[in-house]
Design an enzyme around this catalytic site. Structure first.
Site, PDB file in Angstrom:
ATOM      1  CB  VAL A  23      -0.943   0.019   1.246  1.00 15.55           C
ATOM      2  CG1 VAL A  23      -1.599   1.379   1.416  1.00 15.55           C
ATOM      3  CG2 VAL A  23      -1.999  -1.070   1.144  1.00 15.55           C
ATOM      4  CB  VAL A  24       3.714   2.268   2.224  1.00 10.74           C
ATOM      5  CG1 VAL A  24       4.743   3.403   2.273  1.00 10.74           C
ATOM      6  CG2 VAL A  24       2.925   2.212   3.531  1.00 10.74           C
ATOM      7  NE  ARG A  72      -9.196 -11.392  18.091  1.00 10.20           N
ATOM      8  CZ  ARG A  72      -9.191 -11.865  16.847  1.00 10.20           C
ATOM      9  NH1 ARG A  72      -9.984 -11.350  15.940  1.00 10.20           N
ATOM     10  NH2 ARG A  72      -8.389 -12.861  16.519  1.00 10.20           N
ATOM     11  CG  ASP A 127      -9.667 -17.947  11.407  1.00  9.99           C
ATOM     12  OD1 ASP A 127      -8.701 -18.614  11.814  1.00  9.99           O
ATOM     13  OD2 ASP A 127     -10.307 -17.168  12.135  1.00  9.99           O
ATOM     14  N   GLY A 170      -8.957 -21.774  13.632  1.00  9.81           N
ATOM     15  CA  GLY A 170      -9.950 -21.605  12.572  1.00  9.81           C
ATOM     16  C   GLY A 170     -11.256 -21.029  13.073  1.00  9.81           C
TER      17      GLY A 170
HETATM   18  O1  F6P Z   1      -8.987 -15.275  13.590  1.00  7.56           O
HETATM   19  C1  F6P Z   1      -7.743 -15.834  13.795  1.00  7.56           C
HETATM   20  C2  F6P Z   1      -7.720 -16.623  15.073  1.00  7.56           C
HETATM   21  O2  F6P Z   1      -6.399 -17.044  15.306  1.00  7.56           O
HETATM   22  C3  F6P Z   1      -8.697 -17.792  15.168  1.00  7.56           C
HETATM   23  O3  F6P Z   1      -8.245 -18.912  14.453  1.00  7.56           O
HETATM   24  C4  F6P Z   1      -8.789 -17.985  16.648  1.00  7.56           C
HETATM   25  O4  F6P Z   1      -9.984 -18.637  16.997  1.00  7.56           O
HETATM   26  C5  F6P Z   1      -8.761 -16.584  17.144  1.00  7.56           C
HETATM   27  O5  F6P Z   1      -8.102 -15.810  16.156  1.00  7.56           O
HETATM   28  C6  F6P Z   1      -8.083 -16.365  18.464  1.00  7.56           C
HETATM   29  O6  F6P Z   1      -8.142 -15.003  18.702  1.00  7.56           O
HETATM   30  P1  F6P Z   1      -7.425 -14.134  19.799  1.00  7.56           P
HETATM   31  O7  F6P Z   1      -6.296 -14.881  20.322  1.00  7.56           O
HETATM   32  O8  F6P Z   1      -6.965 -12.902  19.102  1.00  7.56           O
HETATM   33  O9  F6P Z   1      -8.462 -13.895  20.783  1.00  7.56           O
END
Ligand code: F6P
Length: 319
Positions: A23-24, A72, A127, A170
């Site tokens: 992108v950069v 997240r 995933d 996954g």
């Molecule tokens: O979405 C990727 C992933 O690694 C999944 O396979 C897993 O269920 C989840 O994230 C775990 O998430 P975290 O450790 O960020 O809570």
């Protein structure tokens, strides 16, 4: 368009860095400034912005994780938060946003796009569960890591005549389990999409033992059953020497494979093309070996299906 922003969001995936680099550098080649947003959507609220120049992304192609950091961010579901993000981007002179991430992250992209801010998604999650793309950035590396680990575990399985249950990631999908199981010659693969029958698994193991099979390799997706629970189910039914191995976060890390580096570079280039061309609101992916895109709306609201043929073939080739 003079200025775009880029962020990585959700679980880190090998190849995210390669996408940021692309992108950069593509932006620079086309006279567009690129602002890096740190810590995903959270960085939009906190104005955690930094102008990225081509040399700032040197040495990134081969690096796992994400130099932009990630998070997240549950709060991003709130409208007020999204308007604040758009406001902060506009104040910074940003005219478009590229979001590198998985399903949840693209839901965030869609919210911004629906509120009138031009947003593009780049499909990236180990995933592989984004509708409209055959592969997401990071999946190939994660599967290769799982296959290498299973191959190593097989050495112990063979040497001790011991069976193994290997749990792979996954979330609620079986893409990693299916590919890793097929590529590592697993005898049984359990995925969330197919309800498993413990009695059938026991019959399968018993018939293997009767045929002098010395060990069984069972790959289970975390969303189907946890290895520990499956071990108890099996042990309560037959006398079998069995061990478990939960592969966990090694699947998210490490240097991206050649495939992930290439698709990361190409997805990001296409994201820039679409954004500059005034065609935002898409997720970039790959279909039938061609870089392609689907609308953010379709990507987020449709469910990607596993290839059930693979599931059947695994059953047929394991004897
Ligand atoms: O979405 C990727 C992933 O690694 C999944 O396979 C897993 O269920 C989840 O994230 C775990 O998430 P975290 O450790 O960020 O809570």
């Amino acid at each position: 368009m003079k200025r775009v922003a880029v962020l990585t969001s959700g679980g880190d995936a090998p190849g995210m860095n390669a996408a940021v680099r692309s992108v950069v550098r593509i932006g620079n080649a086309r006279g567009i400034e690129v602002i890096g947003v740190y810590y995903g959507f959270k960085g939009l609220r906190d104005k955690n912005f930094r102008l990225l120049l081509p040399r700032d992304v040197s040495g990134l192609l081969e690096k796992g994780g994400t130099m932009l950091m990630t998070s997240r961010d549950e709060d991003f579901k709130e409208d007020s938060y999204q308007y604040m993000a758009i406001d902060n981007l506009k104040k910074e002179g940003v005219e478009g946003l590229i979001v590198i991430g998985g399903n949840g992250s693209q839901t965030g992209s869609l919210s911004l796009h629906c509120k009138g801010f031009p947003t593009m998604g780049v499909a990236s999650t180990i995933d592989n569960d984004i509708w409209g793309t055959d592969y997401t950035i990071g999946f190939d590396t994660a599967v290769n890591t799982a296959v290498q680990a299973i191959d190593k575990i097989r050495d112990t399985a063979t040497s001790h005549a011991r069976s193994f249950i290997i749990e792979v990631m996954g979330r609620d999908k079986g893409f990693i389990a299916l590919d890793a199981g097929l590529a590592s010659g697993a005898d049984i693969v359990l995925v969330p999409e197919v309800k498993f029958d413990i009695e059938k698994i026991i019959e399968n193991i018993k018939s293997g033992v009767a045929k002098k099979k010395m060990h069984h390799m069972i790959v289970c997706a975390e969303g189907a059953v946890h290895a520990q629970n499956l071990e108890q189910m099996i042990k309560s039914r037959i006398d079998l020497e069995i061990r478990i191995s939960v592969l966990g976060y090694i699947q998210r890390g490490g240097s991206p494979s050649r495939f992930d580096r290439i698709i990361a570079t190409l997805f990001a280039e296409e994201a820039m093309n679409e954004l500059i061309g005034g065609r935002a609101g898409k997720v970039i992916g790959i279909k039938d070996n061609k870089i392609t895109h689907v609308t953010l709306n379709d990507a987020v609201h449709n469910e990607k299906q596993i290839n059930y043929d693979l599931y059947r073939i695994i059953e047929e080739v394991s004897v």
